[in-house]
Each structure stands twice: as C-alpha cells, then as structure tokens.
Scaffold this active site. Structure first.
Site, PDB file in Angstrom:
ATOM      1  N   ASP A  81      -2.092  10.964  -2.042  1.00 26.90           N
ATOM      2  CA  ASP A  81      -2.428   9.881  -2.979  1.00 26.90           C
ATOM      3  C   ASP A  81      -2.834  10.406  -4.347  1.00 26.90           C
ATOM      4  OD1 ASP A  81      -2.937   8.701  -0.127  1.00 26.90           O
ATOM      5  OD2 ASP A  81      -2.563   7.041  -1.499  1.00 26.90           O
ATOM      6  N   ARG A 106       0.866  -1.178   0.000  1.00 28.19           N
ATOM      7  CA  ARG A 106       0.000   0.000   0.000  1.00 28.19           C
ATOM      8  C   ARG A 106       0.903   1.229   0.000  1.00 28.19           C
ATOM      9  NH1 ARG A 106       2.418   1.964   3.646  1.00 28.19           N
ATOM     10  NH2 ARG A 106       0.875   3.597   3.712  1.00 28.19           N
ATOM     11  N   GLY A 107       0.262   2.425  -0.148  1.00 27.57           N
ATOM     12  CA  GLY A 107       1.051   3.638  -0.337  1.00 27.57           C
ATOM     13  C   GLY A 107       1.108   3.917  -1.834  1.00 27.57           C
ATOM     14  N   ALA A 108       0.826   5.164  -2.197  1.00 28.74           N
ATOM     15  CA  ALA A 108       0.636   5.480  -3.620  1.00 28.74           C
ATOM     16  C   ALA A 108       1.818   5.073  -4.521  1.00 28.74           C
ATOM     17  CB  ALA A 108       0.316   6.971  -3.764  1.00 28.74           C
ATOM     18  N   ASN A 117      -5.493  12.381   0.644  1.00 30.25           N
ATOM     19  CA  ASN A 117      -4.541  11.571   1.415  1.00 30.25           C
ATOM     20  C   ASN A 117      -5.335  10.790   2.452  1.00 30.25           C
ATOM     21  OD1 ASN A 117      -1.781  10.780   2.036  1.00 30.25           O
ATOM     22  ND2 ASN A 117      -2.016  11.922   3.921  1.00 30.25           N
ATOM     23  N   LYS A 118      -4.629  10.001   3.230  1.00 25.51           N
ATOM     24  CA  LYS A 118      -5.272   9.138   4.227  1.00 25.51           C
ATOM     25  C   LYS A 118      -6.277   9.893   5.079  1.00 25.51           C
ATOM     26  CE  LYS A 118      -4.920   5.643   4.643  1.00 25.51           C
ATOM     27  NZ  LYS A 118      -5.928   4.817   3.913  1.00 25.51           N
ATOM     28  N   GLN A 127      -1.797   2.256   9.938  1.00 21.79           N
ATOM     29  CA  GLN A 127      -0.525   2.360   9.187  1.00 21.79           C
ATOM     30  C   GLN A 127       0.527   3.114  10.000  1.00 21.79           C
ATOM     31  OE1 GLN A 127      -3.563   2.892   7.873  1.00 21.79           O
ATOM     32  NE2 GLN A 127      -3.629   2.434   5.693  1.00 21.79           N
TER      33      GLN A 127
HETATM   34  O1  MRU Z   1      -4.488   3.213   2.260  1.00 30.46           O
HETATM   35  P1  MRU Z   1      -3.006   3.413   2.126  1.00 30.46           P
HETATM   36  O2  MRU Z   1      -2.222   2.860   3.260  1.00 30.46           O
HETATM   37  O3  MRU Z   1      -2.501   2.961   0.778  1.00 30.46           O
HETATM   38  O4  MRU Z   1      -2.833   4.993   2.171  1.00 30.46           O
HETATM   39  C1  MRU Z   1      -1.550   5.541   2.032  1.00 30.46           C
HETATM   40  C2  MRU Z   1      -1.528   7.000   2.231  1.00 30.46           C
HETATM   41  O5  MRU Z   1      -2.540   7.646   2.386  1.00 30.46           O
HETATM   42  C3  MRU Z   1      -0.200   7.667   2.138  1.00 30.46           C
HETATM   43  O6  MRU Z   1      -0.175   8.810   2.933  1.00 30.46           O
HETATM   44  C4  MRU Z   1       0.052   8.078   0.689  1.00 30.46           C
HETATM   45  O7  MRU Z   1      -0.057   6.981  -0.163  1.00 30.46           O
HETATM   46  C5  MRU Z   1       1.356   8.704   0.486  1.00 30.46           C
HETATM   47  S1  MRU Z   1       2.615   7.513   0.680  1.00 30.46           S
HETATM   48  C6  MRU Z   1       4.016   7.917   0.044  1.00 30.46           C
END
Ligand code: MRU
Length: 341
Positions: free
Chosen positions: A233, A48-50, A243-244, A192
């Site tokens: 994201d 996970r993470g963009a 974002n999250k 996370q």
């Molecule tokens: O649902 P996730 O864990 O994929 O969400 C991730 C985030 O919101 C991060 O802040 C975002 O991807 C930036 S990571 C470099």
C-alpha cells in the site's frame, strides 16, 4: 484471460464500482454520482486495494470539479477525497495528479477543463491496467514451473483498475502454462483473501486452497511454500513496505525458513518522500470489524479492540519488489532512488 467483471467503470457521468463488501455471495454494482459518494465508497471499502482507490479518487476529483463553483471549494473537496483512507499512497498520488491537471487547465473554459480532467482520470485507470500487465510479465520470472505460492489479502483485478499486482503476476505465470498452486490467506478481519482472492482464483481456474491466516507458518516450516508474493500500500524510500495486516508476520516466518518473499507494486505505490516505514500512517479501523463477523457478534459486548488495517515489513525481510520497471533488489535505498530519476 481478462476478468469477466469491471472493478470501476465511468459511464453516463457516474462511476460504477463493483461492491466488494457484498462479494462473493452477491455481485452488484454501486453508482457514484458525486465526490461525496466516491469518498464514502473508499472509506467504507466498497472499493479497496491501493491502485483501485487511486483510480477511483481520480474520478472523484473530476466530479468535484463538476460540482464545485469556486476553486476553494474544489480544493477542499480534493482534500476530503484524499483523506478517505490514510495508508495507501496511491490515493494522494492520484488526487495530486488530477489537481495538477486542474492547475494546468484552469484558464480554459469550464467545458475544456472538465474534459481534460475526465481524460486524465481515464488515463490513470488505463495506465494502471497496462502497468499491472507489465508487472505480470516481469514478475512471472520469479515463479518456477511447479511452484507453490502463498499470497495474502487481495491484490487482483478487484484491488486495481484491472488484472492485479501480486495476483496479476500469479495469473500471468498460470496463463503462460506454468503448473502452479496457490495458497490464499483468508486475511482477517475483513476476509479479503476468503471473499475476494478466492473468488478471483476460482474464476481464473487456478489450482488453489484457502487457509486460515495462522496456517501459513506451518506450511512454510514444512517446506510446502516455494515463495510468497503479495502487494503493498505504501513503499518507503528504503524499501520498507506497508501492506495488509499479517504481512509482517509472514515475512518473519519466510526469513526464518529461507523462503523468498516478494512484494509487487506499481511505482505509484512508492512514496519517495518517506525515508522509512516508521513514517507511514497506519489506518486503524472500527472495533466492529473484529468483534463481529458479517454482523454476528463473536466477542463480548464492549470488548476493547486494536485493529490496525496494515503493518510495515522491514526491507531486510524482503527478497525483491516487483514493479513495472523491473524487480528491485537490495540495496533497496540505492535502487529505489534510481527509479525516481
Ligand atoms: O484494506 P485493503 O483491502 O484496501 O488493503 C489492500 C491491501 O493491503 C493490498 O494488499 C494492497 O492494496 C495491494 S493491492 C494491489
């Protein structure tokens, strides 16, 4: 100091992913041999993470080209991968970049085509690491000596091909010798922050504390936070940042108390085609993420749930957007447009 684990690594025709669902209590790796495995790994948040899901998807496209015998099937497989999660634009961005390589090389032999696709996937992964390092060098300039920083979700090496975006900036400041302190939001409902950011902060020996998300307002009001740095994201053309979940609330509190609020994203996270945040698709995830914690039921059976995985922070609440090409400041619309050229 580079991290001691690899988020994603391709060898022996498989993509090995650190299983982020099991961290921090178990460090294990999952091998993806097919594009279906890749789609599942993204959807189920093994990865996970963009930026990390973008790089993972790139290898998924390579595997799709290997598995599919017709171009129609290949394009369907690419679409399947791209739809695994809707919000992070890096996923579609990486799939499109790979499909372009397919289109440019499809007249070559099958072996040459597959070689070109695998090389592009490796490039996307490697570029992401270099981009994060560059963002770190640029972003560290907003972190003063003795700064206390608050961050949200996980934006470290785990959320990328390596190093990290916002956490990469924080690590760069620390390794430069800045005396910093980090507060990490636990980041409900999937934790996370507690499971992943805290693990990365401990590994890097960065002085830090984990807090319940709802403690952030008190710290900010009491003047304990010098700045907030987190990831993104999808950034719209006007600077609105998805974002999250919880990012928007943090931005409102920061604005109320005059605390600088930065988002660190690679340019691949900017969606120039979306005019503002209202057009960003927000993923809603399963109710069980809220009703249960690590399999333990914490809400009444059949309770209805609203569980958006992300929220949108309006650009008016953002001090600056840190990218590998510099920090974007207001007016965001004009300054983001310059990056497109
Ligand atoms: O649902 P996730 O864990 O994929 O969400 C991730 C985030 O919101 C991060 O802040 C975002 O991807 C930036 S990571 C470099």
């Amino acid at each position: 100091m580079d991290e001691t684990f690899t988020t994603l690594e391709f060898r022996d025709e498989k993509l090995y992913l650190i299983d982020q669902r099991a961290l921090p209590t178990e460090v294990s790796y999952i091998a993806c041999a097919t594009y279906e495995d890749i789609e599942f790994a993204i959807r189920d948040m093994i990865v996970r993470g963009a930026p990390a899901i973008g790089a993972t998807a790139a290898y998924g496209v390579y595997l799709a080209a290997k598995q599919c015998t017709t171009e129609t099937d290949f394009r369907k497989a690419c679409q399947f991968i791209a739809l695994a999660r809707p919000t992070a634009v890096n996923l579609g961005w990486a799939v499109n970049r790979m499909v372009n390589v397919y289109d440019q090389n499809k007249q070559l032999s099958r072996t040459q085509l597959l070689q070109a696709l695998l090389a592009e996937a490796h490039t996307i992964r490697e570029e992401d690491i270099q981009t994060n390092k560059k963002m770190g060098e640029i972003g560290t300039t907003v972190i003063a000596q003795n700064a206390t920083i608050l961050t949200h979700c996980n934006t470290g090496a785990l959320a990328t091909a390596g190093w990290g975006t916002a956490l990469g900036v924080i690590k760069t400041a620390f390794y430069e010798g800045k005396n910093i302190f980090v507060y990490a939001d636990e980041t409900r409902p999937r934790f996370q922050g507690a499971r992943l950011t805290a693990w990365e902060l401990k590994q890097a020996n960065i002085p830090s504390k984990l807090i319940p998300d709802s403690a952030a307002a008190t710290l900010i009001r009491d003047g304990k936070i010098d700045l907030v740095i987190l990831g993104g994201d999808r950034v719209a053309a006007n600077g609105d940042v998805a974002n999250k979940l919880g990012t928007f609330a943090l931005s409102v509190i920061c604005k109320a108390y005059g605390v600088p609020f930065y988002s660190a994203v690679p340019i691949s996270t900017i969606d120039f085609s979306i005019p503002d945040g209202s057009a960003i698709p927000i993923e809603e995830r399963d109710a069980s993420e809220v009703t249960h914690i690590q399999g333990v039921q914490v809400a009444p059976t059949d309770m209805e749930v609203f569980n958006p995985a992300f929220d949108v922070t309006p650009h008016q609440n953002i001090t600056g957007i840190i990218t590998e090409k510099g920090i974007i400041y207001p007016p965001f619309k004009e300054n983001i447009a310059k990056l497109k050229q």
